[in-house]
Design an enzyme around this catalytic site. Structure first.
Site, PDB file in Angstrom:
ATOM      1  N   THR A 130      20.671 121.556  41.856  1.00  0.00           N
ATOM      2  CA  THR A 130      20.034 121.278  40.572  1.00  0.00           C
ATOM      3  C   THR A 130      18.579 121.731  40.508  1.00  0.00           C
ATOM      4  O   THR A 130      18.181 122.399  39.545  1.00  0.00           O
ATOM      5  CB  THR A 130      20.150 119.777  40.249  1.00  0.00           C
ATOM      6  OG1 THR A 130      21.524 119.461  40.052  1.00  0.00           O
ATOM      7  CG2 THR A 130      19.366 119.416  38.996  1.00  0.00           C
ATOM      8  N   TYR A 143      29.422 118.594  50.931  1.00  0.00           N
ATOM      9  CA  TYR A 143      28.605 117.536  50.322  1.00  0.00           C
ATOM     10  C   TYR A 143      29.480 116.467  49.673  1.00  0.00           C
ATOM     11  O   TYR A 143      29.338 115.266  49.950  1.00  0.00           O
ATOM     12  CB  TYR A 143      27.731 118.119  49.209  1.00  0.00           C
ATOM     13  CG  TYR A 143      26.515 118.892  49.591  1.00  0.00           C
ATOM     14  CD1 TYR A 143      25.250 118.316  49.515  1.00  0.00           C
ATOM     15  CD2 TYR A 143      26.592 120.222  49.975  1.00  0.00           C
ATOM     16  CE1 TYR A 143      24.105 119.042  49.818  1.00  0.00           C
ATOM     17  CE2 TYR A 143      25.461 120.957  50.292  1.00  0.00           C
ATOM     18  CZ  TYR A 143      24.216 120.362  50.209  1.00  0.00           C
ATOM     19  OH  TYR A 143      23.097 121.081  50.508  1.00  0.00           O
ATOM     20  N   GLY A 145      35.144 118.800  53.671  1.00  0.00           N
ATOM     21  CA  GLY A 145      34.065 118.278  54.502  1.00  0.00           C
ATOM     22  C   GLY A 145      32.694 118.744  54.082  1.00  0.00           C
ATOM     23  O   GLY A 145      31.768 118.770  54.893  1.00  0.00           O
ATOM     24  N   CYS A 177      25.091 117.560  36.883  1.00  0.00           N
ATOM     25  CA  CYS A 177      24.227 116.705  37.703  1.00  0.00           C
ATOM     26  C   CYS A 177      24.044 115.330  37.080  1.00  0.00           C
ATOM     27  O   CYS A 177      24.175 114.308  37.741  1.00  0.00           O
ATOM     28  CB  CYS A 177      22.869 117.380  37.913  1.00  0.00           C
ATOM     29  SG  CYS A 177      21.736 116.382  38.900  1.00  0.00           S
ATOM     30  N   HIS A 187       2.358 103.994  61.775  1.00  0.00           N
ATOM     31  CA  HIS A 187       3.105 103.172  62.731  1.00  0.00           C
ATOM     32  C   HIS A 187       3.277 101.752  62.211  1.00  0.00           C
ATOM     33  O   HIS A 187       2.350 101.195  61.617  1.00  0.00           O
ATOM     34  CB  HIS A 187       2.341 103.133  64.066  1.00  0.00           C
ATOM     35  CG  HIS A 187       3.084 102.420  65.149  1.00  0.00           C
ATOM     36  ND1 HIS A 187       4.179 102.969  65.787  1.00  0.00           N
ATOM     37  CD2 HIS A 187       2.891 101.193  65.691  1.00  0.00           C
ATOM     38  CE1 HIS A 187       4.624 102.111  66.684  1.00  0.00           C
ATOM     39  NE2 HIS A 187       3.865 101.035  66.645  1.00  0.00           N
ATOM     40  N   ALA A 240      30.935 127.623  23.364  1.00  0.00           N
ATOM     41  CA  ALA A 240      30.381 128.909  22.949  1.00  0.00           C
ATOM     42  C   ALA A 240      30.996 130.047  23.745  1.00  0.00           C
ATOM     43  O   ALA A 240      31.289 129.906  24.931  1.00  0.00           O
ATOM     44  CB  ALA A 240      28.867 128.904  23.120  1.00  0.00           C
ATOM     45  N   GLU A 282       6.992 108.843  61.754  1.00  0.00           N
ATOM     46  CA  GLU A 282       5.933 109.254  62.678  1.00  0.00           C
ATOM     47  C   GLU A 282       6.466 110.125  63.812  1.00  0.00           C
ATOM     48  O   GLU A 282       5.708 110.862  64.447  1.00  0.00           O
ATOM     49  CB  GLU A 282       5.213 108.029  63.248  1.00  0.00           C
ATOM     50  CG  GLU A 282       6.065 107.167  64.166  1.00  0.00           C
ATOM     51  CD  GLU A 282       5.304 105.953  64.699  1.00  0.00           C
ATOM     52  OE1 GLU A 282       4.162 106.137  65.169  1.00  0.00           O
ATOM     53  OE2 GLU A 282       5.852 104.834  64.624  1.00  0.00           O
ATOM     54  N   GLU A 304      29.958 112.623  51.043  1.00  0.00           N
ATOM     55  CA  GLU A 304      29.288 111.572  50.262  1.00  0.00           C
ATOM     56  C   GLU A 304      30.286 110.566  49.708  1.00  0.00           C
ATOM     57  O   GLU A 304      30.067 109.345  49.785  1.00  0.00           O
ATOM     58  CB  GLU A 304      28.469 112.215  49.146  1.00  0.00           C
ATOM     59  CG  GLU A 304      27.248 112.934  49.683  1.00  0.00           C
ATOM     60  CD  GLU A 304      26.471 113.702  48.628  1.00  0.00           C
ATOM     61  OE1 GLU A 304      25.277 113.929  48.837  1.00  0.00           O
ATOM     62  OE2 GLU A 304      27.060 114.100  47.603  1.00  0.00           O
ATOM     63  N   GLU A 343      26.370 123.141  23.865  1.00  0.00           N
ATOM     64  CA  GLU A 343      26.982 122.372  24.943  1.00  0.00           C
ATOM     65  C   GLU A 343      28.335 121.857  24.462  1.00  0.00           C
ATOM     66  O   GLU A 343      28.444 121.282  23.372  1.00  0.00           O
ATOM     67  CB  GLU A 343      26.088 121.205  25.359  1.00  0.00           C
ATOM     68  CG  GLU A 343      26.689 120.277  26.394  1.00  0.00           C
ATOM     69  CD  GLU A 343      27.147 121.001  27.653  1.00  0.00           C
ATOM     70  OE1 GLU A 343      28.278 120.719  28.111  1.00  0.00           O
ATOM     71  OE2 GLU A 343      26.403 121.863  28.174  1.00  0.00           O
ATOM     72  N   CYS A 401      24.995 114.538  40.742  1.00  0.00           N
ATOM     73  CA  CYS A 401      23.902 113.921  41.504  1.00  0.00           C
ATOM     74  C   CYS A 401      23.576 112.491  41.078  1.00  0.00           C
ATOM     75  O   CYS A 401      23.502 111.587  41.913  1.00  0.00           O
ATOM     76  CB  CYS A 401      22.625 114.756  41.362  1.00  0.00           C
ATOM     77  SG  CYS A 401      22.860 116.518  41.183  1.00  0.00           S
ATOM     78  N   LYS A 431      26.577 109.850  41.234  1.00  0.00           N
ATOM     79  CA  LYS A 431      26.932 109.746  42.651  1.00  0.00           C
ATOM     80  C   LYS A 431      25.904 108.910  43.402  1.00  0.00           C
ATOM     81  O   LYS A 431      26.258 108.032  44.202  1.00  0.00           O
ATOM     82  CB  LYS A 431      27.024 111.135  43.264  1.00  0.00           C
ATOM     83  CG  LYS A 431      27.215 111.150  44.769  1.00  0.00           C
ATOM     84  CD  LYS A 431      26.694 112.440  45.358  1.00  0.00           C
ATOM     85  CE  LYS A 431      25.180 112.544  45.207  1.00  0.00           C
ATOM     86  NZ  LYS A 431      24.654 113.854  45.640  1.00  0.00           N
TER      87      LYS A 431
END
Length: 464
Positions: free
Chosen positions: A317, A184, A182, A41, A441, A113, A446, A188, A33, A46, A49
């Site tokens: 994800t 995700y 416009g 994410c 309810h 890498a 419902e 958001e 990494e 995700c 955010k």
């Protein structure tokens, strides 16, 4: 003899899941990494955010509380406190990801890498360790899981705008912001900044936001955006960004109109993160800028595989995690776990959450005659508040089989509800199964089991 059975490039959600499951099934696994353990994410997507969405709901929650008798007043929002708290949580999660991999027996490499050949990987300097000496290792198999990255449209002055990665680390909240896109991310963050008190302009090329979602749901969102203090510029494409001064910009559209703002934010999509991987040297086939794979996540090179957003299939994800899990078990456990990718649910965490599973009305009517059930009503919670905000719910039923093939909602807790509805759609349950289920309810949920009369019926209309 290779150094490893399998080497994973990219420690995002998909790469981490693959590495863990492969190692638990006896494989000697390494993972590299270069930037963030846990990937986009966890670090720039995700999770942070959603924390910022929670923050943006505070002022409205206080307003609601006053309607229910609480003497609550809100002061100014402390942006720096939010960012510091968010960063602390992300740092904790990064540690958890590294710990999980270590406990599973996966060897960790920090650095960027790239492929030297079909079995050789070189790990060189990266943002996490810029002084690292290049090191080469070999592996019997290689899995590419490098995800995606934000894009900038090629317009004049694009360098003056930020992208989503930078939005999580702003030193101060802009008093006015122009968000371009416009999808995700655009929707958001429009909700986040508006909720925190910024003046927001949302710009997108199409007539409605959220391309790919059910059109009726998109229309409901379009109607709701101004009620959240967001100025909408639909059907507009920016052509130029000019810096006027410190924290002052002008965005000019194709029709000659322009707006001034304190910050410009590109939310114009993402593309597979393949730069510098050495794919061309090895001969890995690409398709539209993504790593081309078959249904087994295999590339055209026998021992090289790819999962997650770098393949540009379903860029979510949980899908990357499922792809990683399936591939690891296929290669090292002699079994193939089954996931229903066709009924992958999705959600947009706007101030009024949108969530969907299955076919849109437009997709369903291309395949069969359908019945459409809809409901729009003011939830009980809103009655004392006096806010004119309605929940919208929709079921799409294949007329002949009576199977529920799609469900869509906009309103509070839509994503939480849709996860349960997704089980029903994945299981192929029929409308009668919904009808014979007793509701809880009083809840909004419902309504999904009490819609009895179709709003409309439509004959199959194949796409010409």
């Amino acid at each position: 003899m290779p150094d490893f059975d399998v080497f994973v490039i990219g420690a995002g959600s998909g790469g981490v899941r693959f590495a863990r499951i492969a190692a638990q099934n006896g494989a000697k696994v390494a993972i590299a990494e270069s930037r963030h353990w846990g990937g986009t994410c966890v670090n720039l997507g995700c999770v942070p955010k959603k924390l910022m969405v929670y923050a943006s709901e505070g002022a409205e929650a206080a307003e609601d509380a006053r309607a229910y008798g609480w003497d609550i007043r809100t002061g100014a929002h402390d942006w720096q406190k939010l960012i510091a708290a968010k960063d602390k949580e992300i740092e904790r999660l990064d540690g958890i990801y590294k710990s999980m991999l270590g406990k599973a027996g996966v060897e960790l490499f920090i650095g960027r890498a790239k492929l030297i050949d079909a079995n050789t990987i070189e790990i060189g300097p990266g943002p996490l360790d810029e002084q690292a000496e290049p090191r080469r290792v070999t592996a019997k198999r290689i899995v590419i899981a490098t995800g995606g990255r934000p894009t900038r449209p090629p317009i004049e002055g694009a360098e003056h705008a930020i992208i989503s990665d930078q939005a999580f680390h702003l030193k101060a909240r802009p008093e006015r912001i122009c968000i371009i896109g416009g999808g995700y991310i655009g929707v958001e963050f429009a909700g986040i900044f508006a909720g925190l008190g910024s003046q927001v302009d949302l710009v997108f090329r199409q007539d409605l936001p959220l391309r790919g979602f059910d059109r009726e749901l998109r229309e409901k969102l379009h109607e709701a955006l101004p009620h959240h203090g967001i100025t909408v510029h639909a059907g507009q494409s920016p052509e130029r960004i000019e810096k006027l001064g410190e924290s002052s910009y002008r965005v000019t559209f194709g029709n000659g109109k322009s707006i001034e703002t304190g910050l410009v934010f590109f939310a114009t999509g993402r593309k597979p993160n393949i730069d510098g991987l050495g794919l061309e040297a090895v001969g890995v086939t690409l398709k539209n800028g993504a790593v081309a794979v078959d249904e087994r996540s295999a590339t055209n090179i026998a021992n090289i595989f790819a999962i997650g957003d770098v393949t540009d299939r379903i860029n979510l994800t949980p899908v990357a995690i499922a792809e990683g899990h399936i591939l690891a078990e296929t290669l090292y456990a002699g079994q193939t776990r089954s996931w229903s990718f066709e009924t992958t649910p999705k959600a947009v965490f706007f101030s009024e959450t949108l969530a969907s599973v299955g076919l849109t009305e437009e997709e369903a009517v291309e395949k069969a005659d359908i019945e459409v059930f809809t409901a729009a009503f003011r939830p009980l919670r809103q009655t004392l508040i006096g806010r004119d905000r309605k929940a919208f719910m929709k079921l799409i039923v294949e007329r002949e089989s009576q199977k529920v093939v799609g469900a869509h909602m906009m309103g509070d807790a839509a994503a939480e509800m849709m996860q349960g509805i997704a089980i029903a759609v994945t299981a192929g349950l029929k409308k009668i199964d919904f009808d014979r289920t007793i509701g809880i309810h009083p809840t909004t949920a419902e309504e999904f089991v009490t819609m009895r009369t179709p709003t409309r019926q439509r004959e199959r209309t194949p796409r010409s």
